[in-house]
Design a protein around this motif. Sequence first.
Motif, PDB file in Angstrom:
ATOM      1  N   TYR A 125      -6.269   5.796   8.918  1.00  0.00           N
ATOM      2  CA  TYR A 125      -7.092   6.077   7.736  1.00  0.00           C
ATOM      3  C   TYR A 125      -8.444   5.382   7.822  1.00  0.00           C
ATOM      4  O   TYR A 125      -9.468   5.941   7.429  1.00  0.00           O
ATOM      5  CB  TYR A 125      -6.361   5.657   6.458  1.00  0.00           C
ATOM      6  N   LEU A 126      -8.430   4.158   8.319  1.00  0.00           N
ATOM      7  CA  LEU A 126      -9.702   3.442   8.440  1.00  0.00           C
ATOM      8  C   LEU A 126     -10.613   4.172   9.417  1.00  0.00           C
ATOM      9  O   LEU A 126     -11.814   4.329   9.170  1.00  0.00           O
ATOM     10  CB  LEU A 126      -9.449   1.994   8.891  1.00  0.00           C
TER      11      LEU A 126
ATOM     12  N   ALA B 249       0.833  -1.211   0.000  1.00  0.00           N
ATOM     13  CA  ALA B 249       0.000   0.000   0.000  1.00  0.00           C
ATOM     14  C   ALA B 249       0.864   1.255   0.000  1.00  0.00           C
ATOM     15  O   ALA B 249       0.413   2.320  -0.388  1.00  0.00           O
ATOM     16  CB  ALA B 249      -0.930  -0.001   1.209  1.00  0.00           C
TER      17      ALA B 249
ATOM     18  N   GLU C 200       3.430   1.083   9.256  1.00  0.00           N
ATOM     19  CA  GLU C 200       2.390   1.138   8.229  1.00  0.00           C
ATOM     20  C   GLU C 200       1.024   0.831   8.825  1.00  0.00           C
ATOM     21  O   GLU C 200       0.011   1.400   8.399  1.00  0.00           O
ATOM     22  CB  GLU C 200       2.692   0.141   7.101  1.00  0.00           C
TER      23      GLU C 200
ATOM     24  N   ARG D 187      -5.934  -4.382   0.304  1.00  0.00           N
ATOM     25  CA  ARG D 187      -7.175  -3.821   0.853  1.00  0.00           C
ATOM     26  C   ARG D 187      -6.973  -2.433   1.459  1.00  0.00           C
ATOM     27  O   ARG D 187      -7.921  -1.756   1.791  1.00  0.00           O
ATOM     28  CB  ARG D 187      -7.735  -4.771   1.910  1.00  0.00           C
ATOM     29  N   PHE D 188      -5.721  -2.043   1.615  1.00  0.00           N
ATOM     30  CA  PHE D 188      -5.479  -0.758   2.262  1.00  0.00           C
ATOM     31  C   PHE D 188      -5.347   0.364   1.240  1.00  0.00           C
ATOM     32  O   PHE D 188      -5.037   0.133   0.078  1.00  0.00           O
ATOM     33  CB  PHE D 188      -4.222  -0.833   3.127  1.00  0.00           C
ATOM     34  N   LYS D 189      -5.552   1.565   1.755  1.00  0.00           N
ATOM     35  CA  LYS D 189      -5.485   2.750   0.909  1.00  0.00           C
ATOM     36  C   LYS D 189      -4.054   2.949   0.399  1.00  0.00           C
ATOM     37  O   LYS D 189      -3.110   2.875   1.179  1.00  0.00           O
ATOM     38  CB  LYS D 189      -5.882   3.956   1.771  1.00  0.00           C
TER      39      LYS D 189
ATOM     40  N   LEU E 248     -11.807  -4.967   8.471  1.00  0.00           N
ATOM     41  CA  LEU E 248     -10.380  -4.809   8.190  1.00  0.00           C
ATOM     42  C   LEU E 248      -9.686  -4.127   9.370  1.00  0.00           C
ATOM     43  O   LEU E 248      -8.576  -4.504   9.757  1.00  0.00           O
ATOM     44  CB  LEU E 248     -10.210  -3.980   6.906  1.00  0.00           C
TER      45      LEU E 248
ATOM     46  N   GLN F 274      -2.454   2.993   8.604  1.00  0.00           N
ATOM     47  CA  GLN F 274      -3.659   2.497   7.934  1.00  0.00           C
ATOM     48  C   GLN F 274      -4.848   2.455   8.883  1.00  0.00           C
ATOM     49  O   GLN F 274      -5.984   2.727   8.475  1.00  0.00           O
ATOM     50  CB  GLN F 274      -3.408   1.123   7.310  1.00  0.00           C
TER      51      GLN F 274
END
Lengths: 669, 164, 634
Positions: free
Chosen positions: C507-508, A94, C500, A124-126, C524, C504
């Motif tokens: 962001y989620l 990602a 990371e 699946r991540f941005k 997720l 993430q």
Amino acid sequence: MNKKAFIYVDGIKAPINGERNLLEVIRKANIDIPTFCYHSELSVYGACRMCMVDVEGQGLMASCSVAPQPDMKVKTNTAEIRELRKIAVELLLANHEKSCPTCKRSATCKLQDLGRKLGIDKVRFKPINKQQPLEDASQVLVRDPNKCILCGDCVRMCAEVQGIGAIDFAYRGHDVAVLPAFGKSLDKVECVFCGQCARVCPTGALTAKSHVQEVWKALDDKNKKVVVQIAPAVRVAIGEMFGKEPGTVSTGQIVSALKILGFDRVYDTCFAADLTVIEEGSEFIRRVTQDGALPQFTSCCPGWVKFVEQYYPEYLDNLSTCRSPQQMFGSLAKKILPDDLNVAPKDLVVVSIMPCTAKKFEAARPEFLRDEIPDVDYVLTTQELGQMIESSGINFVNLQPESLDLPLGFKTGAGVIFGNTGGVSEAVLRFLNEKLTGNTQDNFEFTEVRGTEGIREAQVTFDGKTYSLAVVHGLGNARKLIENIKNGSCRYDLIEVMSCPGGCIGGAGQPISFDSDTREKRTKALYEADKMLQLHKSQENPYIKKCYDTHLGEVGGAVAHHLLHTHYKSRKRIHDADLSLMASKEAQQLEIRVCVGTSCYLRGSQDLLHALLCDIHHSDLKDKVDVKATFCFEKCSQGPVVRIGDKLVTSATLEKVKEEIESQLRKRQ
Amino acid sequence: MPLRKFEKVCEIINTYNKDKSKLIPILQDVQREYRYLPEEIMAYIATSLDIPPAKVFGVASFYAHFALEPRGKHIIRLCCGTACHVKGSLGLLEALRKRLNLTAEKHTTDDMLFTIETVSCLGACGLAPVMVINEDVYGQVTPVMAVNLVEKIMIEENGNETGA
Amino acid sequence: MKQALNNMFDDIYKPLDEPCAGKIVICTGTGCVASGSLKVLQAFTEEIRKAGFDVAQTLPEAKESTRPDSTVRLSKSGCQGFCQMGPLVTVLPENILYTKVKPEDVAEIVTETLLNKRVIERLLYKDPVTKEPCQGQNEIVFYKRQSRFVLKMCGELDPESIDEYIERGGYDAAKKAYSDMTPEQICKMILESGLRGRGGGGFPTGRKWELTRIQPGDKKYVICNGDEGDPGAFMDRSVMEGNPHSVIEGIMIAARAVGADEAYIYVRMEYPLAVKRLRKAVEAAESKGVLGKNVLGSGRQLICHVMEGAGAFVCGEETALISSIEGKRGMPSPKPPFPAQKGLNGKPTVINNVETLATIPLIVNLGVEKFRKIGNEKSPGTKTFALSGHVANTGLIEVPLGITLREIIYDIGGGVTDKHGTITNDGFKIVQIGGPSGGCLTEQHLELSLDFDSLREIGAMIGSGGLVLMNKNTCMVSVAHYFMQFTQNESCGKCVLCREGTKQMLYLLEDIMNGQATAQTLELLEQLARVVQKGSLCGLGKTAPNPVLSTLRYFRDEYEAHVFGKRCPAGQCKALLVPEIDPEKCKGCTLCARKCPVEAITGERGKPHTIDPEKCIKCGACAAACKFLAVTGV
């Protein structure tokens, strides 16, 4: 009683044989634990988290940093572990520039490989990778931060094995980056361009700068005659790119391929290596007999030469003045081939195929330019040649071998073993033995200098006099050795240094291999190749003799010196350049620097700066001057200090500064 | 311009006996001296301590306390710890940034008067939200108070300006 | 319990013998200094002199005073914990505590209280519930329900005076350790005391020491971890500032126990006062022969360095802290090897946090049996907590382990407050315990016994002891987001999962807060949080997902409201708010419609206006313009 200890890997019994961690035991049990940051040559880093295994009673542990205990029960493939690995790779992807098809490491990328193996069909991540500029200011290496996964293999390689630390981690958290000091380009720092960082990089974040396009262009140019030299280590490695075992000797196939690609003549760097042996051996005898500087260091390795220039300029006199084989070949070729091949000197192009990245730097050194034309025009790595062959569709493996062109393609075994650590020493010993004892009948091998130890020592006795030798590979080891010499704890007469572990066969231009026994196989193949040849001593090379007779004159004589030797320069305090740069730069705008160091600050420099900025903002000076804060001018007792152009104004006031600015601007007009 | 001798840096390095492991205290002392860490000085420290410049840069850029660029005359530090966050430190930050034309990327005003820094926790949670200007700690600050404090300094500075 | 504790304390620490006419103690902890206590101190010096008295600022001055009857002892103390009410001034021997004292109050205190022994009522603390004035610590609920033990002397001693510490019996424990006890005996004592590390996971201190003691080699280190980085925690700061010698004494005993001759105190740079006082304390100890080449005449050496951190939360992790002392980037390294085996400079090293070390002299002085009477069976002793957030009384408290959350919040803390600081009865939502690595405790945990094990069972941890209270108006997704932003910011960036993964997760969470999340987002997020928890390299990474996991555990409905209902129940997530004009409040002045840059507001003059949510960009211009507070949700 047999007290052998075992662990159980997924139920299978696996012996512990002194491995330094669980990971190695498991790998020996034929379970390939994936890793990015684990490297047997480097310290354990523990950052990629790919090697996590489930240890009974202890839960998930990174196998790289756990010592194997007898009867440990380990699971390597649970749902939990699969999920963890998958997510770790997805997270990396990602934040990765996924330009895989156009990446130089496309076929050899560990990230791609693991993604495929773990069955990742979707991230699946941005995507959060921010495009950052490439750094390719040097002749040699390209840094692509967009592809870096921060495993730190390069950082540890540079610091631990090479003892340099030209690159390191900078910043923190999500901003972490691997950078040369202060984010400069590699050509501005202590990098010696050995390229070992690129060799261990799992992705395409560090690669050698390709010269393939330039070579194609030369080949396509009808007016040019393009000749090529092949370094010894290339022949035992290039086959790996075409599915052959490491250590397969493919000299004949390389010649055929190069001919198909359009090279006019294919020669051998080993010829020049033979020449080097004679010049360097003779230089050694001269040093010994005429009280020259000892120990004599070999100078074949461009990374090592830059290393000495940078860190140990006091030993520059000890470096052999001999050019490296690549450069001897280049200068000789440019001297004799125009006549031989009936081509104008400007139309002769010399290409070399090297296992090495630093050779690109060496070829561009100003000492090796004549009328601004380099002796060696282009340097290709083994990988780059492989890529040219691949792009031409040549079926390399099935090529009929061809022989090298004469005279510069004829070599002895001494020239061939140059590619191994210890090889240069052995070749020189073969020469010295005959020169100093007159004995031509001895067994030619000096196996005492062979091996894989980082620093090896040997004593040889010729004609009753004993000489001490040291053979070093890896610049970190070289540093240790020199420090020992400096503190007087050891003394040598002749020292061979090669930057790369294993010597040139382990160079960073060689095909990518993550197998630990690759180097060993290549080394062995070079010694075998020596055995297969008829001649083993450089001085027996008939074409070398002829070359001296017709072109070079006496060994070590004036012509030879001009063509085959060089000089070095100190590169210490590389930051000097930066310091004086500020003063010498002819800036468009008038530079004004206000010191905001503590003593100037206390004397009101920040107020002055503020006032000055306001003043300039409201005047027509805005585009003519460049005002910045800076640090100490070392005139603390007379602060505030302001530098205007190249003049320092002490005890500065706004009026004084403005007056000086105006006077300097007037002068400019 | 003659080469700089860096006498003060030498003095600092010597107090620590050129001990590589004292890199952080050395950088702290140097920053106290120069108010930030100029590149040339870091390169000089690296040479003196015999460690790679990339490592010095790596250490300096790792720790939040080290400034790699010149900072403003007045340093405003805002606590963004949990207690301060809960009591509205974000509003303070926004108000100050707006007043001083600063952003998350730009920390120092063009006129070099102010630098805004955020810190993870000043440990004065009982007084949340907390703001520090230079050495002075202010507790239970509101956005209006914060802007007033800054404007007061601006007025003082602009008074200074004419006399400078 | 409390009385027993006080008796125990008085058994080992004598009161100061100061032949003075009176004593005034002014808190000079960071909080009170910020509120101006140094100016108050200055005013007292002047006013007392004006009243014709001598001022004795130090213990020797007081002792050498030629006219004790007209000498007033003016003493600075460390943090007394009630920072919100600072500056705090205590008048002794009457033990009258004045709060929020200003320099202009000082003259009155001198004439009224000091000279005429009259209490000034307006300066007393008033109970927020009963509104009754309280005269001293014994009457103030905030103090009354605490069991101050480690912190006891912080509010009494002049932290810059080694004489006071020694006079009261300080360094007696160290003497005992250096002359009467063997290293084995000390380790055994600490192990039997059941003391567990106060800085994080609660590892038994005695076991850590024993492991270090048995390592071969002459060179060993003791490190005091004063890098108290958890936002919302300042217990260690108070101890370092308020009683630095107790920390040094703990270090000395640890050094004797493991055989170390060198020690480091690593203090975070945000605590300049702690650094200053510790440096001063070390110097004083050296000059008295307490530290140095010949510790307390035992012939043993102990050199103690104070190192200031440089601003990195991750340095609270022990391997990162060691890297930092070695002059490197503060990046954690894999364990094993543990610091006890291979720590600073590759030598066996004991790392303990400040509070743990400050507890050590108490244990040595009291003995195992008496110490174990405090707290509960598995978690003996007291623990300090920093209470902050939406609670009436914020500050530093010390309580026996095993106390319930209810007692802390409602008895000591005085109850939950709304955003205006007023006490509300039904406002409690959660307590975030242990900072970004901890978890949240909800209403169902009010009766939970606060100790290491019971917290671990519910997926939280004491951590360093921050307790941040949040009221009903707090959005749990935003809280998780805040902590994630913090750990993400402070991640060292070494290991993939933390570097990371936290990014993430952030962001989620933002997707959820912005109404862009789907069921997959939630799934997720949970999966990622579990992987980061299990797989990260160091404690910071492993605990980073805790706020997400624990809020998910207790407030899943709130997450789901964001994800599926696209609304924020607490009304905090701006993107999910629906812009509305309250027709009851709107007077139809048209100002909002004129301010709206996108013409989303319509309505006739004099009649309630409406906002078209489709057009609205939530710039807030209308709400700012409305004089009747009729606009919500922008």
